[in-house]
Motif scaffolding. Sequence first.
Motif, PDB file in Angstrom:
ATOM      1  N   TRP A  47      -8.511 -22.746  14.848  1.00 26.16           N
ATOM      2  CA  TRP A  47      -9.370 -21.597  15.190  1.00 26.16           C
ATOM      3  C   TRP A  47      -9.721 -20.791  13.942  1.00 26.16           C
ATOM      4  CZ3 TRP A  47      -7.672 -16.668  18.253  1.00 26.16           C
ATOM      5  CH2 TRP A  47      -8.800 -16.026  18.770  1.00 26.16           C
ATOM      6  N   SER A  70      -9.528 -10.648  22.899  1.00 29.07           N
ATOM      7  CA  SER A  70     -10.524 -10.122  23.842  1.00 29.07           C
ATOM      8  C   SER A  70     -11.792  -9.710  23.101  1.00 29.07           C
ATOM      9  CB  SER A  70      -9.949  -8.926  24.610  1.00 29.07           C
ATOM     10  OG  SER A  70      -8.835  -9.312  25.387  1.00 29.07           O
ATOM     11  N   TYR A 129     -16.670 -10.227  15.164  1.00 28.63           N
ATOM     12  CA  TYR A 129     -16.034 -11.424  15.727  1.00 28.63           C
ATOM     13  C   TYR A 129     -14.982 -11.985  14.776  1.00 28.63           C
ATOM     14  CZ  TYR A 129     -15.551 -16.324  17.137  1.00 28.63           C
ATOM     15  OH  TYR A 129     -15.049 -17.551  17.482  1.00 28.63           O
ATOM     16  N   CYS A 179     -18.205 -13.267  20.926  1.00 28.64           N
ATOM     17  CA  CYS A 179     -18.663 -14.646  20.743  1.00 28.64           C
ATOM     18  C   CYS A 179     -19.742 -15.015  21.750  1.00 28.64           C
ATOM     19  CB  CYS A 179     -17.493 -15.604  20.853  1.00 28.64           C
ATOM     20  SG  CYS A 179     -17.854 -17.237  20.184  1.00 28.64           S
ATOM     21  N   VAL A 225     -16.413 -14.518  31.358  1.00 29.63           N
ATOM     22  CA  VAL A 225     -15.681 -13.937  30.234  1.00 29.63           C
ATOM     23  C   VAL A 225     -15.310 -12.486  30.512  1.00 29.63           C
ATOM     24  CG1 VAL A 225     -15.936 -13.158  27.849  1.00 29.63           C
ATOM     25  CG2 VAL A 225     -16.556 -15.489  28.473  1.00 29.63           C
ATOM     26  N   THR A 247     -12.218 -20.326  21.061  1.00 30.89           N
ATOM     27  CA  THR A 247     -12.101 -18.939  21.522  1.00 30.89           C
ATOM     28  C   THR A 247     -11.991 -18.874  23.040  1.00 30.89           C
ATOM     29  OG1 THR A 247     -13.374 -18.126  19.630  1.00 30.89           O
ATOM     30  CG2 THR A 247     -13.201 -16.661  21.529  1.00 30.89           C
ATOM     31  N   VAL A 248     -12.829 -19.621  23.735  1.00 34.77           N
ATOM     32  CA  VAL A 248     -12.827 -19.567  25.203  1.00 34.77           C
ATOM     33  C   VAL A 248     -11.837 -20.551  25.824  1.00 34.77           C
ATOM     34  CG1 VAL A 248     -15.214 -18.773  25.292  1.00 34.77           C
ATOM     35  CG2 VAL A 248     -14.734 -21.217  25.422  1.00 34.77           C
ATOM     36  N   PHE A 296     -16.248 -21.209  18.835  1.00 39.47           N
ATOM     37  CA  PHE A 296     -16.461 -20.659  20.177  1.00 39.47           C
ATOM     38  C   PHE A 296     -15.653 -21.424  21.221  1.00 39.47           C
ATOM     39  CE2 PHE A 296     -18.792 -21.462  24.134  1.00 39.47           C
ATOM     40  CZ  PHE A 296     -18.739 -20.197  24.698  1.00 39.47           C
ATOM     41  N   ILE A 339     -13.612 -13.020  22.188  1.00 39.54           N
ATOM     42  CA  ILE A 339     -14.276 -13.743  23.265  1.00 39.54           C
ATOM     43  C   ILE A 339     -15.513 -13.001  23.766  1.00 39.54           C
ATOM     44  CG2 ILE A 339     -12.997 -12.797  25.243  1.00 39.54           C
ATOM     45  CD1 ILE A 339     -12.794 -15.635  26.328  1.00 39.54           C
TER      46      ILE A 339
END
Length: 219
Positions: A121, A56, A85, A62, A16, A151-152, A148, A59
């Motif tokens: 999301w 950013s 977050y 998170c 990340v 997010t990723v 999550f 992520i």
Amino acid sequence: MTWLRKPWVGPLAFVVVAFVAFSLPPYLTGDRLQARVQSDWGPHYPLLVVHVVCASIAILTCVVQIWPWFRARFPSWHRRVGRVYVLAGVLPAGVSGLVIGWMTPFGPVAQVSTVVLSVLWLTFTLLAWRAARRRQFRDHRKWMIRSFVLTVSIITNRIWGVIGFLLLADRVPEAELPQTIAGISTWAGWTIPLLASQWWLERKPRRRAVAEQREAVPV
């Protein structure tokens, strides 16, 4: 130490941080030409900067939020980072993502994927927030896992983009290649991880319920 029992934390954090270090700097210069996505629509660039910067933040925070050792050891900071977050990460990144997704230059397939991803999301994150406020910690954990994953998903999106290019570069006309790859990567990037996470959430419910009770943190 307890956190050492979670061997995925270190590699995930490294990936990340490396991804953010590579992706974020071009959008901090104010130079529109350095943006990796170009569009003739006037507001696209400032919205893209907001999206990238806030995503950013999302992520990075998170990763901290799903770290079991941090969550158990510093519950008050877990709550504070959680607010960052949601309020500084997902909300502005998701709303800006809706707009720039609708105006994407990569065609209707990528457009629909990005809009659906942004809606989910935002929805998953707000449901996680509401469950935490109601002290429904099992539901909070499930919704946060889904949040999550989305997010990723930008990272897995890039992986599918590389795979798509390697497989289709010699098979698709050059003019159609960007939209084709974007269509495949945008959908595969979040649907496959989300389905995998749902399968994981539904497996061995008794063992998982015990683990959730042990890891529950008041908010």
